[in-house]
Design a protein around this motif. Structure first.
Motif, PDB file in Angstrom:
ATOM      1  N   PRO A 385       0.812  -1.230   0.000  1.00  0.00           N
ATOM      2  CA  PRO A 385       0.000   0.000   0.000  1.00  0.00           C
ATOM      3  C   PRO A 385       0.838   1.269   0.000  1.00  0.00           C
ATOM      4  O   PRO A 385       0.392   2.305  -0.448  1.00  0.00           O
ATOM      5  N   SER A 386       2.079   1.169   0.533  1.00  0.00           N
ATOM      6  CA  SER A 386       2.894   2.375   0.639  1.00  0.00           C
ATOM      7  C   SER A 386       3.907   2.497  -0.500  1.00  0.00           C
ATOM      8  O   SER A 386       4.827   3.286  -0.414  1.00  0.00           O
ATOM      9  N   GLN A 387       3.744   1.680  -1.549  1.00  0.00           N
ATOM     10  CA  GLN A 387       4.708   1.736  -2.643  1.00  0.00           C
ATOM     11  C   GLN A 387       4.607   3.087  -3.353  1.00  0.00           C
ATOM     12  O   GLN A 387       3.580   3.755  -3.315  1.00  0.00           O
ATOM     13  N   VAL A 388       5.681   3.468  -4.028  1.00  0.00           N
ATOM     14  CA  VAL A 388       5.722   4.743  -4.717  1.00  0.00           C
ATOM     15  C   VAL A 388       4.745   4.735  -5.884  1.00  0.00           C
ATOM     16  O   VAL A 388       4.652   3.757  -6.624  1.00  0.00           O
ATOM     17  N   MET A 389       4.005   5.818  -6.025  1.00  0.00           N
ATOM     18  CA  MET A 389       3.070   5.898  -7.145  1.00  0.00           C
ATOM     19  C   MET A 389       3.846   6.013  -8.451  1.00  0.00           C
ATOM     20  O   MET A 389       4.877   6.673  -8.522  1.00  0.00           O
ATOM     21  N   GLN A 390       3.322   5.398  -9.493  1.00  0.00           N
ATOM     22  CA  GLN A 390       3.958   5.446 -10.795  1.00  0.00           C
ATOM     23  C   GLN A 390       2.890   5.432 -11.872  1.00  0.00           C
ATOM     24  O   GLN A 390       1.733   5.093 -11.623  1.00  0.00           O
ATOM     25  N   LEU A 391       3.297   5.819 -13.077  1.00  0.00           N
ATOM     26  CA  LEU A 391       2.359   5.857 -14.194  1.00  0.00           C
ATOM     27  C   LEU A 391       1.898   4.448 -14.529  1.00  0.00           C
ATOM     28  O   LEU A 391       2.708   3.550 -14.768  1.00  0.00           O
ATOM     29  N   SER A 392       0.579   4.241 -14.541  1.00  0.00           N
ATOM     30  CA  SER A 392       0.020   2.914 -14.766  1.00  0.00           C
ATOM     31  C   SER A 392      -1.178   3.017 -15.685  1.00  0.00           C
ATOM     32  O   SER A 392      -1.836   4.055 -15.790  1.00  0.00           O
ATOM     33  N   ASN A 393      -1.491   1.890 -16.323  1.00  0.00           N
ATOM     34  CA  ASN A 393      -2.644   1.794 -17.220  1.00  0.00           C
ATOM     35  C   ASN A 393      -3.840   1.289 -16.427  1.00  0.00           C
ATOM     36  O   ASN A 393      -3.852   0.150 -15.954  1.00  0.00           O
ATOM     37  N   LEU A 394      -4.847   2.141 -16.276  1.00  0.00           N
ATOM     38  CA  LEU A 394      -6.021   1.758 -15.488  1.00  0.00           C
ATOM     39  C   LEU A 394      -6.824   0.661 -16.176  1.00  0.00           C
ATOM     40  O   LEU A 394      -7.502  -0.136 -15.506  1.00  0.00           O
ATOM     41  N   ASN A 395      -6.785   0.600 -17.505  1.00  0.00           N
ATOM     42  CA  ASN A 395      -7.507  -0.477 -18.200  1.00  0.00           C
ATOM     43  C   ASN A 395      -6.940  -1.838 -17.833  1.00  0.00           C
ATOM     44  O   ASN A 395      -7.685  -2.823 -17.684  1.00  0.00           O
ATOM     45  N   GLU A 396      -5.602  -1.923 -17.689  1.00  0.00           N
ATOM     46  CA  GLU A 396      -4.989  -3.191 -17.257  1.00  0.00           C
ATOM     47  C   GLU A 396      -5.435  -3.548 -15.841  1.00  0.00           C
ATOM     48  O   GLU A 396      -5.673  -4.729 -15.544  1.00  0.00           O
ATOM     49  N   GLY A 506     -10.898   6.921   0.955  1.00  0.00           N
ATOM     50  CA  GLY A 506      -9.584   7.367   1.399  1.00  0.00           C
ATOM     51  C   GLY A 506      -8.520   7.207   0.332  1.00  0.00           C
ATOM     52  O   GLY A 506      -7.666   8.077   0.147  1.00  0.00           O
ATOM     53  N   ILE A 507      -8.554   6.081  -0.397  1.00  0.00           N
ATOM     54  CA  ILE A 507      -7.567   5.857  -1.462  1.00  0.00           C
ATOM     55  C   ILE A 507      -7.719   6.904  -2.553  1.00  0.00           C
ATOM     56  O   ILE A 507      -6.737   7.447  -3.059  1.00  0.00           O
ATOM     57  N   MET A 508      -8.957   7.229  -2.930  1.00  0.00           N
ATOM     58  CA  MET A 508      -9.167   8.245  -3.960  1.00  0.00           C
ATOM     59  C   MET A 508      -8.703   9.623  -3.469  1.00  0.00           C
ATOM     60  O   MET A 508      -8.180  10.419  -4.255  1.00  0.00           O
ATOM     61  N   GLN A 509      -8.885   9.915  -2.184  1.00  0.00           N
ATOM     62  CA  GLN A 509      -8.371  11.168  -1.637  1.00  0.00           C
ATOM     63  C   GLN A 509      -6.846  11.207  -1.725  1.00  0.00           C
ATOM     64  O   GLN A 509      -6.266  12.241  -2.084  1.00  0.00           O
ATOM     65  N   ASP A 510      -6.182  10.070  -1.408  1.00  0.00           N
ATOM     66  CA  ASP A 510      -4.718  10.010  -1.497  1.00  0.00           C
ATOM     67  C   ASP A 510      -4.241  10.220  -2.926  1.00  0.00           C
ATOM     68  O   ASP A 510      -3.137  10.727  -3.143  1.00  0.00           O
ATOM     69  N   HIS A 511      -5.058   9.844  -3.908  1.00  0.00           N
ATOM     70  CA  HIS A 511      -4.695  10.000  -5.321  1.00  0.00           C
ATOM     71  C   HIS A 511      -5.144  11.347  -5.879  1.00  0.00           C
ATOM     72  O   HIS A 511      -5.110  11.564  -7.088  1.00  0.00           O
ATOM     73  N   LYS A 512      -5.594  12.259  -4.988  1.00  0.00           N
ATOM     74  CA  LYS A 512      -6.086  13.584  -5.404  1.00  0.00           C
ATOM     75  C   LYS A 512      -7.239  13.463  -6.398  1.00  0.00           C
ATOM     76  O   LYS A 512      -7.417  14.301  -7.285  1.00  0.00           O
ATOM     77  N   GLY A 513      -7.986  12.393  -6.235  1.00  0.00           N
ATOM     78  CA  GLY A 513      -9.173  12.183  -7.073  1.00  0.00           C
ATOM     79  C   GLY A 513     -10.424  12.235  -6.227  1.00  0.00           C
ATOM     80  O   GLY A 513     -10.417  12.720  -5.095  1.00  0.00           O
ATOM     81  N   ARG A 514     -11.492  11.676  -6.763  1.00  0.00           N
ATOM     82  CA  ARG A 514     -12.747  11.654  -6.027  1.00  0.00           C
ATOM     83  C   ARG A 514     -13.615  10.509  -6.520  1.00  0.00           C
ATOM     84  O   ARG A 514     -13.385   9.960  -7.610  1.00  0.00           O
ATOM     85  N   LEU A 529     -15.126   6.805 -10.502  1.00  0.00           N
ATOM     86  CA  LEU A 529     -13.835   7.232  -9.968  1.00  0.00           C
ATOM     87  C   LEU A 529     -13.220   8.246 -10.921  1.00  0.00           C
ATOM     88  O   LEU A 529     -13.162   8.009 -12.138  1.00  0.00           O
ATOM     89  N   TYR A 530     -12.762   9.371 -10.385  1.00  0.00           N
ATOM     90  CA  TYR A 530     -12.147  10.418 -11.203  1.00  0.00           C
ATOM     91  C   TYR A 530     -10.690  10.602 -10.774  1.00  0.00           C
ATOM     92  O   TYR A 530     -10.392  10.741  -9.583  1.00  0.00           O
ATOM     93  N   PHE A 531      -9.786  10.598 -11.767  1.00  0.00           N
ATOM     94  CA  PHE A 531      -8.358  10.783 -11.517  1.00  0.00           C
ATOM     95  C   PHE A 531      -7.869  11.991 -12.320  1.00  0.00           C
ATOM     96  O   PHE A 531      -8.285  12.182 -13.469  1.00  0.00           O
ATOM     97  N   PRO A 532      -6.983  12.813 -11.752  1.00  0.00           N
ATOM     98  CA  PRO A 532      -6.389  13.893 -12.562  1.00  0.00           C
ATOM     99  C   PRO A 532      -5.553  13.293 -13.684  1.00  0.00           C
ATOM    100  O   PRO A 532      -4.792  12.349 -13.470  1.00  0.00           O
ATOM    101  N   SER A 533      -5.717  13.816 -14.905  1.00  0.00           N
ATOM    102  CA  SER A 533      -5.070  13.208 -16.069  1.00  0.00           C
ATOM    103  C   SER A 533      -3.690  13.774 -16.340  1.00  0.00           C
ATOM    104  O   SER A 533      -3.011  13.307 -17.245  1.00  0.00           O
ATOM    105  N   GLU A 534      -3.255  14.810 -15.576  1.00  0.00           N
ATOM    106  CA  GLU A 534      -1.915  15.348 -15.819  1.00  0.00           C
ATOM    107  C   GLU A 534      -0.881  14.295 -15.445  1.00  0.00           C
ATOM    108  O   GLU A 534      -0.936  13.710 -14.363  1.00  0.00           O
ATOM    109  N   VAL A 535       0.059  14.070 -16.325  1.00  0.00           N
ATOM    110  CA  VAL A 535       1.120  13.097 -16.070  1.00  0.00           C
ATOM    111  C   VAL A 535       2.452  13.818 -16.103  1.00  0.00           C
ATOM    112  O   VAL A 535       2.614  14.843 -16.759  1.00  0.00           O
TER     113      VAL A 535
END
Length: 536
Positions: A385-396, A506-514, A529-535
């Protein structure tokens, strides 16, 4: 420029403007009134005289006309009168000889007279025919002299009034500047630190009130200065011990910061443990279905292996028989070959040869299915759960989660996916899979037989979204605001912890989403689920 001079000039200027306006209006009214009166008098005189002389003109009674003209000249300011024929010949005339001899020029209004005589004419008519002409002149010098005198006296009065106003302004300005001078001197003394000063109060006007207010202000300033001196003395005493108190406070703050850091670390660890516990609980919910999903390929793999074992024994026997035939060096081989062919037919060797490749293919597919299920569970259960966030494909992430939940949903739910072309999102992919797993399990619990779950991904403006929609029982409106609260659940005791949606939030809040919910009772629910698309 001093206040006194400003007062004098200002009042004088205002007074001058008002007087100019007043005198101009008065003189204009006087001129227009007198000019109108003279004009009316002239026209009336001419009209009456033409009426009086009409019969004498018509009958050529020159004696009467001479009497009429002499009688008319008795009117004041009348300087001449003529009675003429239509051709301009004189019937009768009287008055100033010089004016009688000059050419006649009729004046249109009194104000335009330049020679001191207002000249006017009128015709003597009868039945529409002109029998004669009346010309007369009225002296305007008296009127002009009266207007001139009025202007002179108006200017004299105005000048005198301005002098009086200037004198009054001078006296008032002198009084005000003297009192203001006292206030200024007192203010200078206060700026030098002398607050024990009092301005004498004379009179009951506003200046006296200002002086009284100033005295009250100086009194309060004196009190304030005394309090300030006392505070400064106390502050000096406090400053002597401030350093030691600051050191003690700093040490206390450092202790509190360390305690807060420790508490925050414990909360973070507890949060991670809670997420992992909920993840394992979700796997527990799927355990029976996953076991069944693994048992199916294991069963037909074992069955295929038993069949292949029998086929291998047949091949061993066939090889042994073939060797025996090869080892036979003498004698007739036709009969042994016929026996071997008959044995092949009995063993149905043609079927075995066609069945073996299919058995091997099915076995490989079954083992790969087992491998995929085990790999998916391993990846999901061991993600940090505490791993570093990285660019991932949500479809996968959607497809991997569907593999885990396949056996849980396939018997009662039809899952439809419409995955759009979406950019990669910076996220903890393991946590996002847990969010999707929670939503799919909840959707499955809300559905009965022949239910439908639709999963859609796409981009709206600057956000990537994933929606999970079912046609289940829906959520009552009065509890929709509570479903993200920790430990809130509508399931029976023992079937839900009430933490799934809370952890999702809580997870969506941590991801700055909603996460948003739309639900209609009896028609189903939709979680998005909404995620900011800026990469980066």
């Amino acid at each position: 420029m001093s206040l006194r001079l400003k007062t004098i000039l200002g009042v004088a200027f205002i007074e001058a403007i008002l007087l100019v306006i007043l005198i101009s209006m008065t003189l204009n009214y006087l001129e227009s009134t007198n000019y109108d009166g003279l004009y009316k008098r002239a026209t009336t005189t001419a009209t009456l005289f033409s009426t009086t002389t009409k019969d004498a003109v018509i009958s050529y009674d020159l004696a009467s006309l001479d009497d009429y003209t002499n009688e008319l000249m008795k009117n004041p300011d009348l300087v001449y009168v003529k009675v003429l024929t239509p051709e301009g010949d004189v019937f009768a005339q009287s008055g100033d000889e010089v004016l009688l001899k000059r050419p006649f020029n009729e004046d249109q209004d009194v104000s335009s007279v330049t020679d001191g005589v207002f000249d006017i004419r009128t015709e003597i008519e009868e039945g529409g025919q002109v029998f004669g002409i009346i010309e007369l002149g009225i002296d305007t010098s008296t009127l002009s002299q009266s207007i001139k005198e009025a202007r002179y006296w108006s200017a004299t009065i105005a000048f005198g009034e301005m002098l009086l106003v200037a004198l009054f302004s001078f006296l008032l300005g002198t009084y005000l500047t003297n009192r203001l001078g006292q206030l200024r001197e007192a203010a200078n003394q206060i700026s030098l630190g002398n607050t024990n000063i009092t301005i004498p109060i004379t009179g009951n006007d506003e200046v006296a009130e200002v002086a009284d207010a100033f005295n009250q202000m100086t009194s309060r300033l004196t009190e304030a200065v005394e309090r300030r001196d006392a505070y400064e003395k106390e502050l000096k005493q406090l400053n002597q011990t401030l350093e030691s108190r600051v050191e003690r406070r700093t040490l206390q703050l450092e202790k509190n910061i360390k305690k807060l850091e420790s508490t925050n670390k414990q909360l973070q660890e507890t949060h991670e443990q809670l997420i992992q516990s909920e993840k394992m609980a979700s796997i527990g919910t799927l355990a029976a279905g996953v076991a069944h999903e693994i048992n199916n390929p294991v069963g037909y793999v074992m069955s295929n292996m038993r069949t292949l074992k029998e086929y291998s024994q047949t091949y061993i026997d066939a090889i042994d028989k073939t060797k025996q035939l090869i080892d036979q060096e003498t004698g007739d081989l036709n009969e042994p070959i016929k026996d071997l062919n008959r044995w092949f037919r009995e063993q149905d060797i043609d079927f075995i040869q066609t069945d073996i490749p299919q058995l091997i293919t099915d076995t490989i597919d079954g083992t790969e299915r087992i491998r995929d299920i085990v790999a998916g569970l391993k990846e999901f259960s061991h993600s940090n759960p505490s791993q570093v966030m990285q660019l991932s494909n949500l479809n996968e992430a959607i497809e991997k989660t569907l593999k885990i939940t396949h056996n849980e949903l396939k018997y009662k739910v039809k899952v439809e996916t419409k995955l759009g072309n979406i950019p990669k999102v910076k996220c903890n992919i393991g946590q996002i899979q847990q969010v999707l797993l929670n939503l799919l399990i909840n959707a499955g619990h809300a559905l009965k037989e022949n239910g439908r779950i639709q999963i859609i991904s796409g981009v709206i403006e600057k956000e990537v979204f994933i929606s999970v929609q079912d046609n289940g029982t829906g959520i009552p409106k009065d509890i929709q605001e509570k479903i993200f609260d920790p430990f809130f659940t509508t399931k029976e005791v023992g079937t839900g912890s009430g933490l799934g949606l809370s952890i999702t939030y809580g997870i969506m809040q941590d991801h700055k989403g909603r996460v948003e919910l739309k639900s209609v009772l009896g028609k189903g629910s939709k979680f998005t689920l909404y995620f900011p698309s800026e990469v980066e």
